[in-house]
Scaffold this active site. Structure first.
Site, mmCIF file in Angstrom:
data_model
loop_
_atom_site.group_PDB
_atom_site.id
_atom_site.type_symbol
_atom_site.label_atom_id
_atom_site.label_comp_id
_atom_site.label_asym_id
_atom_site.label_seq_id
_atom_site.Cartn_x
_atom_site.Cartn_y
_atom_site.Cartn_z
ATOM 1 N N GLY A 279 0.803 -1.221 0.000
ATOM 2 C CA GLY A 279 0.000 0.000 0.000
ATOM 3 C C GLY A 279 0.829 1.261 0.000
ATOM 4 O O GLY A 279 0.322 2.356 0.198
ATOM 5 N N CYS A 280 2.129 1.121 -0.193
ATOM 6 C CA CYS A 280 2.972 2.313 -0.255
ATOM 7 C C CYS A 280 3.497 2.450 -1.684
ATOM 8 O O CYS A 280 3.834 1.465 -2.320
ATOM 9 C CB CYS A 280 4.158 2.185 0.684
ATOM 10 S SG CYS A 280 3.692 1.844 2.373
ATOM 11 N N GLN A 281 3.595 3.704 -2.154
ATOM 12 C CA GLN A 281 4.135 3.923 -3.490
ATOM 13 C C GLN A 281 5.642 3.681 -3.493
ATOM 14 O O GLN A 281 6.213 3.253 -4.463
ATOM 15 C CB GLN A 281 3.832 5.352 -3.923
ATOM 16 C CG GLN A 281 3.547 5.443 -5.401
ATOM 17 C CD GLN A 281 3.270 6.850 -5.839
ATOM 18 O OE1 GLN A 281 4.168 7.677 -5.935
ATOM 19 N NE2 GLN A 281 2.019 7.147 -6.111
ATOM 20 N N SER A 282 6.260 3.974 -2.343
ATOM 21 C CA SER A 282 7.672 3.655 -2.190
ATOM 22 C C SER A 282 7.747 2.355 -1.388
ATOM 23 O O SER A 282 6.785 1.953 -0.757
ATOM 24 C CB SER A 282 8.363 4.777 -1.441
ATOM 25 O OG SER A 282 7.618 5.127 -0.303
#
Lengths: 408, 140
Positions: B50-53
Site C-alpha cells: 500500500g505504499c508507493q515507495s
C-alpha cells in the site's frame, strides 16, 4: 502569450478549478494525462440537463424523455463527426476506456481458440494488458509482446516478425500514458490487416491532443474516455467496425439492449443498443458531446501546435537541471514528460511539488512493465494541456530544483 | 519514557517550525539518520503493502520490549517511519497496541493520514501494531 494563436488567459477563465489555491499557493495542474479539467461550457450542460430535462431515455413517451433522448443521440452524432466514424451504430457508449476494452475482450472469448496469438505493445497501460491476459487464460490463446527501444518507440521490425497467420488481435495505445510516445498506429493497423488480424487502439491518451480519423485509419476498435478530453468521468466510447460489433455477443444483459424477451428466448436490440444495457450515463454522454464542441471551437491544430511549444519549452527547461533524466524521448510525442532525478525517489519529488501547489503524477502510471524495462520504481510525470502556460512550466522547474535541494 | 512522553517530545520539536518546508526538511534529516535495517530483513515479506515507495519493517523482541528497524527507498517515507519507530520502538507490545497516533496530526502530517494516500502511513501504523499483537500473543 504572444507566440501562439491561442489566447490562453481567456481560455483559462473557462476552467473554474484553475483559479483555486492549494496549500495557499495557486494551483499548477500538470496531471492532465490522468484527467483533464472541465470547462464551464461542459459544467453548464450537466447542470442544465439535471435542471431542465432529466429523464430516462429511449423509452418514455413524454416530452422530457424525448428531449433527453435527442440530446443523448445528438452527442453520439457529434462523436461520429469528430472521429469521422461511418455510422452512429458503430459507437457504443461505455463508462470509459477500461470498460470498452473489457467489452471487446469479453466478446472475443467466444471467437479465439487455443493457439491463436494476441499481440500487445510493451508500453500498454494495465487496462490494456490485464483484460487480454484474462482473455488468453479463458481461451488458451497466447499473448506476445511487441518490444520497444530505449527511446520508448515500438520496434516495428520485431512487430512484423511477430505477425503471422496465427495472429488474431493486436492491441496498442495511440499514445503511451507513461512516456507520451505517439505510436505509428496506421502502420500497425495496415500490417495487422495483411495477416487478417483485428486491431484495437486505445485512444485514451490521444483523444485530447490528436483528432483521429477512424475511417482513414481503418482501425477495427478504438476506445476513448471523455474525462481525458475535458468531459466528465464515467463516460467514454467504444468504436467498433459494424462487422465486428455484429459478430461479438452482448456484454451485459438488461433493459435497453433487447428487442424481444420471453422466458424461452431473448432477441437482442440492434447496434449500438445491443451493448448498452441499462440506463446509461445520460448527463455524461450529453456533456461528452459538449466537451468535443469545446475542443473543436479552440481547434485541434491550434491545440497541437501550442502543446508542442509547451513540450519543447518544458523539455529544454527540465533538462537544464542537474541529474534529471527524461524517459520517453520518441521523436513524436504528446505533451507528457516522465522524468527522474538521479538518486532521488520519484515519490519524494512528487510530495514536495504537491506542497508547492504543483499537481503531477508519481509512480508506475499503471504501466509497470515500462518501469521494469527502464529498471526504475517509477517516474514523476508532468503532462500539459492547452490551458497550461509557460509560467507554469517555470514554476514546475523551480519546484523540481527546490525539491532536489531539499532531498539530496 | 512512555510512548506518550516520546510523542509529546516529537510534537514539541515540530512546534519549533514555522512552515511545512522546515518540517519536511527536518523529516528528511530524520530519514537520513534512521538506523538501517539489516540487509537480511529487507525481504518481500517485510515490505509493507500500500505504499508507493518500498518500506521494509522488521520487529524483534528484546526481553519484553519490541524493537523495530526499517528502511525505505524514498527519503520522506523514511522520515515518517523514523518518527513512528522513535515513538514505538523499545516499548512493550501491549503499550504499542493501545497507543493512539493523534500526534501525527499535531506535527502537521495530517495529509499523510488519509487512507488513500499513496505513502501508506496508515499501513505503516497498522503493520507496527500487527507486529505488537503477534508478539503480545507470544509473550502471554
Amino acid at each position: 502569450m504572444q507566440d501562439t494563436a491561442l489566447d490562453i488567459q481567456t481560455i483559462r477563465k473557462d476552467f473554474p478549478i484553475l483559479s483555486r489555491e492549494v496549500y495557499g499557493r495557486p494551483l499548477v495542474y500538470l496531471d492532465n494525462a490522468a484527467t483533464s479539467q472541465t470547462p464551464r461550457q461542459v459544467l453548464d450542460v450537466i447542470v442544465d440537463y439535471y435542471s431542465r430535462y432529466n429523464a430516462n431515455i429511449h423509452r418514455g413517451v413524454h416530452a422530457l424523455s424525448q428531449e433527453a433522448t435527442d440530446a443523448y443521440e445528438l452527442a453520439r452524432k457529434k462523436i461520429q463527426l469528430h472521429f469521422n466514424i461511418g455510422s452512429t451504430k458503430e459507437i457504443i457508449f461505455t463508462s470509459g476506456t477500461t470498460h470498452s476494452i473489457n467489452l471487446v475482450a469479453n466478446g472475443f472469448s467466444s471467437i479465439l481458440k487455443a493457439g491463436d496469438e494476441v499481440l500487445v505493445s510493451a508500453m500498454e497501460h494495465h487496462s490494456n494488458i490485464v483484460p487480454w491476459q484474462m482473455l488468453c487464460e479463458r481461451t488458451g490463446a497466447i499473448l506476445k509482446v511487441i518490444p520497444m527501444s530505449q527511446d520508448g518507440e515500438l520496434l516495428m521490425d520485431n512487430y512484423r516478425e511477430l505477425l503471422s497467420g496465427n495472429t488474431r488481435l493486436v492491441f496498442c495505445n495511440h499514445v503511451s500514458n507513461a512516456l507520451g510516445t505517439i505510436n505509428p498506429i496506421k502502420e500497425i493497423i495496415d500490417e495487422a490487416h495483411k495477416v487478417g488480424a483485428a486491431v484495437l487502439v486505445d485512444g485514451a491518451q490521444s483523444a485530447a491532443h490528436i483528432r483521429a480519423d477512424l475511417q482513414e485509419l481503418n482501425v477495427d476498435f478504438y476506445t476513448v474516455s471523455a474525462h481525458k478530453m475535458c468531459g466528465p468521468t464515467g463516460i467514454g466510447i467504444l468504436y467498433g467496425k459494424e462487422e465486428w460489433l455484429q459478430k461479438l455477443p452482448p456484454y451485459q444483459g438488461g433493459g435497453e439492449m433487447i428487442a424481444e424477451v420471453t422466458f424461452e428466448k431473448t432477441t437482442y436490440a440492434d447496434l449500438p443498443h445491443k451493448f448498452e444495457a441499462g440506463t446509461p450515463n445520460i448527463a455524461g454522454g450529453i456533456a461528452f458531446g459538449a466537451a468535443i464542441d469545446y475542443l473543436n471551437n479552440i481547434g485541434f491544430d491550434a491545440i497541437e501546435a501550442y502543446e508542442n511549444e509547451l513540450l519543447e519549452y518544458a523539455t529544454a527547461s527540465l533538462l537544464a537541471i542537474d541529474g534529471l533524466k527524461i524517459y520517453g524521448t520518441s521523436k513524436r510525442k504528446t505533451s507528457v514528460i516522465s522524468f527522474n532525478l538521479e538518486g532521488i525517489h520519484p515519490y519524494d519529488v512528487g510530495t514536495i511539488l504537491d506542497k508547492l501547489g504543483i499537481a503531477v503524477r508519481t509512480g508506475h502510471h499503471c504501466a509497470q512493465p515500462i518501469m521494469d524495462f527502464f529498471g526504475i520504481p517509477g517516474t514523476i510525470r508532468a503532462s500539459f494541456s492547452f490551458y497550461n502556460t509557460k509560467e507554469e512550466v517555470d514554476t514546475l522547474v523551480a519546484g523540481v530544483i527546490k525539491a532536489r535541494e531539499m532531498l539530496l | 519514557m512512555t510512548i506518550e512522553d516520546i510523542q509529546a517530545e516529537i510534537v514539541d520539536e515540530f512546534s519549533m517550525f514555522d512552515d511545512w518546508m522546515q518540517r519536511y526538511e527536518y523529516m528528511i534529516e530524520l530519514g537520513k539518520s534512521l538506523p538501517l535495517i539489516e540487509e537480511q530483513y529487507k525481504t518481500e515479506d517485510n515490505i509493507i503493502k500500500g505504499c508507493q515507495s518500498k518500506v521494509w519493517v522488521h520487529a524483534e523482541l528484546e526481553d519484553d520490549k519490541l524493537v523495530f528497524t526499517a528502511d525505505s527507498d524514498a527519503i520522506i517515507t523514511k522520515g515518517i517511519i523514523a518518527i513512528l519507530i522513535r515513538a514505538f520502538s523499545g516499548q512493550k507490545p501491549k503499550d504499542i497496541i493501545e497507543a493512539d497516533t493523534d500526534f501525527i496530526d499535531e506535527i502537521g502530517l495530517k495529509e499523510h493520514l488519509s487512507p488513500t494516500r499513496a505513502n501508506g502511513l496508515v499501513s505503516m501504523i497498522k503493520q507496527l501494531k500487527l507486529y505488537a499483537v503477534a508478539y503480545q500473543t507470544q509473550l502471554s
